[in-house]
Design an enzyme around this catalytic site. Structure first.
Site, PDB file in Angstrom:
ATOM      1  N   ARG A  79      -9.617   0.848   8.823  1.00 36.85           N
ATOM      2  CA  ARG A  79      -9.106  -0.461   9.226  1.00 36.85           C
ATOM      3  C   ARG A  79     -10.213  -1.358   9.770  1.00 36.85           C
ATOM      4  O   ARG A  79      -9.973  -2.512  10.069  1.00 36.85           O
ATOM      5  CB  ARG A  79      -8.143  -0.255  10.372  1.00 36.85           C
ATOM      6  CG  ARG A  79      -6.640  -0.238  10.286  1.00 36.85           C
ATOM      7  CD  ARG A  79      -5.893  -1.003   9.325  1.00 36.85           C
ATOM      8  NE  ARG A  79      -4.566  -1.354   9.800  1.00 36.85           N
ATOM      9  CZ  ARG A  79      -3.454  -0.679   9.512  1.00 36.85           C
ATOM     10  NH1 ARG A  79      -3.488   0.386   8.758  1.00 36.85           N
ATOM     11  NH2 ARG A  79      -2.311  -1.102   9.975  1.00 36.85           N
ATOM     12  N   LYS A  95       0.834  -1.213   0.000  1.00 42.67           N
ATOM     13  CA  LYS A  95       0.000   0.000   0.000  1.00 42.67           C
ATOM     14  C   LYS A  95       0.866   1.260   0.000  1.00 42.67           C
ATOM     15  O   LYS A  95       0.644   2.182  -0.780  1.00 42.67           O
ATOM     16  CB  LYS A  95      -0.933   0.029   1.224  1.00 42.67           C
ATOM     17  CG  LYS A  95      -1.880  -1.158   1.343  1.00 42.67           C
ATOM     18  CD  LYS A  95      -2.850  -1.015   2.512  1.00 42.67           C
ATOM     19  CE  LYS A  95      -2.204  -0.983   3.874  1.00 42.67           C
ATOM     20  NZ  LYS A  95      -1.542  -2.257   4.262  1.00 42.67           N
ATOM     21  N   ARG A 135      10.943  -0.786  11.787  1.00 43.96           N
ATOM     22  CA  ARG A 135       9.807  -0.364  12.597  1.00 43.96           C
ATOM     23  C   ARG A 135       9.670  -1.301  13.788  1.00 43.96           C
ATOM     24  O   ARG A 135       9.963  -2.488  13.683  1.00 43.96           O
ATOM     25  CB  ARG A 135       8.528  -0.476  11.755  1.00 43.96           C
ATOM     26  CG  ARG A 135       8.366   0.616  10.765  1.00 43.96           C
ATOM     27  CD  ARG A 135       7.241   0.355   9.787  1.00 43.96           C
ATOM     28  NE  ARG A 135       6.020  -0.192  10.374  1.00 43.96           N
ATOM     29  CZ  ARG A 135       4.883  -0.311   9.699  1.00 43.96           C
ATOM     30  NH1 ARG A 135       4.818   0.065   8.441  1.00 43.96           N
ATOM     31  NH2 ARG A 135       3.821  -0.815  10.279  1.00 43.96           N
ATOM     32  N   ARG A 166      -0.806  -8.463  13.616  1.00 47.27           N
ATOM     33  CA  ARG A 166      -1.360  -7.524  12.627  1.00 47.27           C
ATOM     34  C   ARG A 166      -2.165  -8.270  11.564  1.00 47.27           C
ATOM     35  O   ARG A 166      -3.191  -7.773  11.096  1.00 47.27           O
ATOM     36  CB  ARG A 166      -0.225  -6.693  11.995  1.00 47.27           C
ATOM     37  CG  ARG A 166       0.302  -5.617  12.955  1.00 47.27           C
ATOM     38  CD  ARG A 166       1.746  -5.217  12.653  1.00 47.27           C
ATOM     39  NE  ARG A 166       1.884  -4.539  11.391  1.00 47.27           N
ATOM     40  CZ  ARG A 166       3.028  -4.498  10.688  1.00 47.27           C
ATOM     41  NH1 ARG A 166       4.107  -5.113  11.135  1.00 47.27           N
ATOM     42  NH2 ARG A 166       3.075  -3.844   9.564  1.00 47.27           N
TER      43      ARG A 166
HETATM   44  P1  AMP Z   1       0.576   0.662   9.195  1.00 47.43           P
HETATM   45  O1  AMP Z   1       1.751   1.560   8.988  1.00 47.43           O
HETATM   46  O2  AMP Z   1      -0.602   1.053   8.356  1.00 47.43           O
HETATM   47  O3  AMP Z   1       0.917  -0.796   9.055  1.00 47.43           O
HETATM   48  O4  AMP Z   1       0.100   0.870  10.701  1.00 47.43           O
HETATM   49  C1  AMP Z   1       0.955   0.573  11.779  1.00 47.43           C
HETATM   50  C2  AMP Z   1       0.147   0.514  13.066  1.00 47.43           C
HETATM   51  O5  AMP Z   1      -0.459   1.792  13.308  1.00 47.43           O
HETATM   52  C3  AMP Z   1      -1.022  -0.473  13.042  1.00 47.43           C
HETATM   53  O6  AMP Z   1      -0.618  -1.796  13.358  1.00 47.43           O
HETATM   54  C4  AMP Z   1      -1.915   0.137  14.111  1.00 47.43           C
HETATM   55  O7  AMP Z   1      -1.429  -0.117  15.420  1.00 47.43           O
HETATM   56  C5  AMP Z   1      -1.759   1.623  13.847  1.00 47.43           C
HETATM   57  N1  AMP Z   1      -2.737   2.095  12.857  1.00 47.43           N
HETATM   58  C6  AMP Z   1      -2.470   2.578  11.607  1.00 47.43           C
HETATM   59  N2  AMP Z   1      -3.591   2.911  10.981  1.00 47.43           N
HETATM   60  C7  AMP Z   1      -4.607   2.635  11.840  1.00 47.43           C
HETATM   61  C8  AMP Z   1      -6.032   2.749  11.766  1.00 47.43           C
HETATM   62  N3  AMP Z   1      -6.653   3.210  10.671  1.00 47.43           N
HETATM   63  N4  AMP Z   1      -6.742   2.362  12.860  1.00 47.43           N
HETATM   64  C9  AMP Z   1      -6.149   1.909  13.972  1.00 47.43           C
HETATM   65  N5  AMP Z   1      -4.829   1.753  14.106  1.00 47.43           N
HETATM   66  C10 AMP Z   1      -4.056   2.126  13.043  1.00 47.43           C
END
Ligand code: AMP
Length: 191
Positions: free
Chosen positions: A88, A13, A136, A147
């Site tokens: 999400r 993404k 990360r 996740r």
């Molecule tokens: P990502 O970079 O999109 O993989 O997001 C990393 C982490 O940020 C996720 O595992 C969640 O803990 C948090 N996070 C990101 N986007 C959301 C969202 N829309 N709702 C809730 N938590 C989020």
């Protein structure tokens, strides 16, 4: 152009959003990036989010909905925006529908990146190696498993949600990066 990129962690993404930023000048609205910036800055949101993110859970809906609501009308979104990692779950999707409606905006399309799940571990391992400034905190096997579990339970139902709205398109996320972006560009040319 207003679109959502949907897919599990490691589906590409962020990579595809960046391609669209350079090609079309849309803004990439990644809630994950915004939350990581908040954690790095030690803000109130960051303090609340850090542990939740590290273990691979979702931060509360009102936090991310608030962040997105503040961003969609910013000047850098004038050509459009890509939602990357938001919504999400169904509650966030409903909040987004309401928010856009209130602002007189609507979604053009939702693109789902379809991937082979067992390959995501290798992709995330690779990303962990390549991330500038170190991996990360949630790019490790334990957090990734969580996740993926959260993705299946909470995020995957959005495929049906947007399918029912008639805005869902799918692309093969396992193809080469440039092939995936060409597929996405083709979809955007038609909506
Ligand atoms: P990502 O970079 O999109 O993989 O997001 C990393 C982490 O940020 C996720 O595992 C969640 O803990 C948090 N996070 C990101 N986007 C959301 C969202 N829309 N709702 C809730 N938590 C989020």
């Amino acid at each position: 152009m207003k679109l959502i990129l949907l897919g599990p962690p490691g589906a590409g993404k962020g990579t595809q959003a960046q391609k669209l930023v350079s090609k079309f000048g849309y803004a990439q609205l990644s809630t994950g990036d915004m939350l990581r910036a908040a954690v790095a800055a030690g803000s109130e949101v960051g303090l609340k989010a850090k542990d939740i993110m590290d273990r691979g859970d979702l931060v509360p809906d009102e936090v991310v909905v608030g962040i997105i609501s503040d961003r969609v009308e910013a000047p850098d979104c004038s050509k459009g925006f890509i939602l990357d990692g938001f919504p999400r779950n169904t509650a966030q999707a409903e909040a987004l529908d309401k928010m856009l409606d209130e602002k007189g905006m609507n979604l053009d399309t939702v693109i789902s990146l379809e991937v082979v799940e067992k390959d995501l571990f290798q992709r995330i391992e690779q990303r962990a190696k390549e991330t500038e400034g170190g991996p990360r905190a949630d790019d490790n096997i334990k957090a990734l498993k969580k996740r993926l579990e959260v993705y299946h339970e909470q995020t995957a139902p959005l495929i049906k949600y947007y399918g029912d709205q008639g805005v869902l398109k799918t692309v093969d996320g396992m193809a080469q990066i440039d092939v995936v972006s060409a597929q996405i560009s083709n979809i955007l040319a038609e909506v």
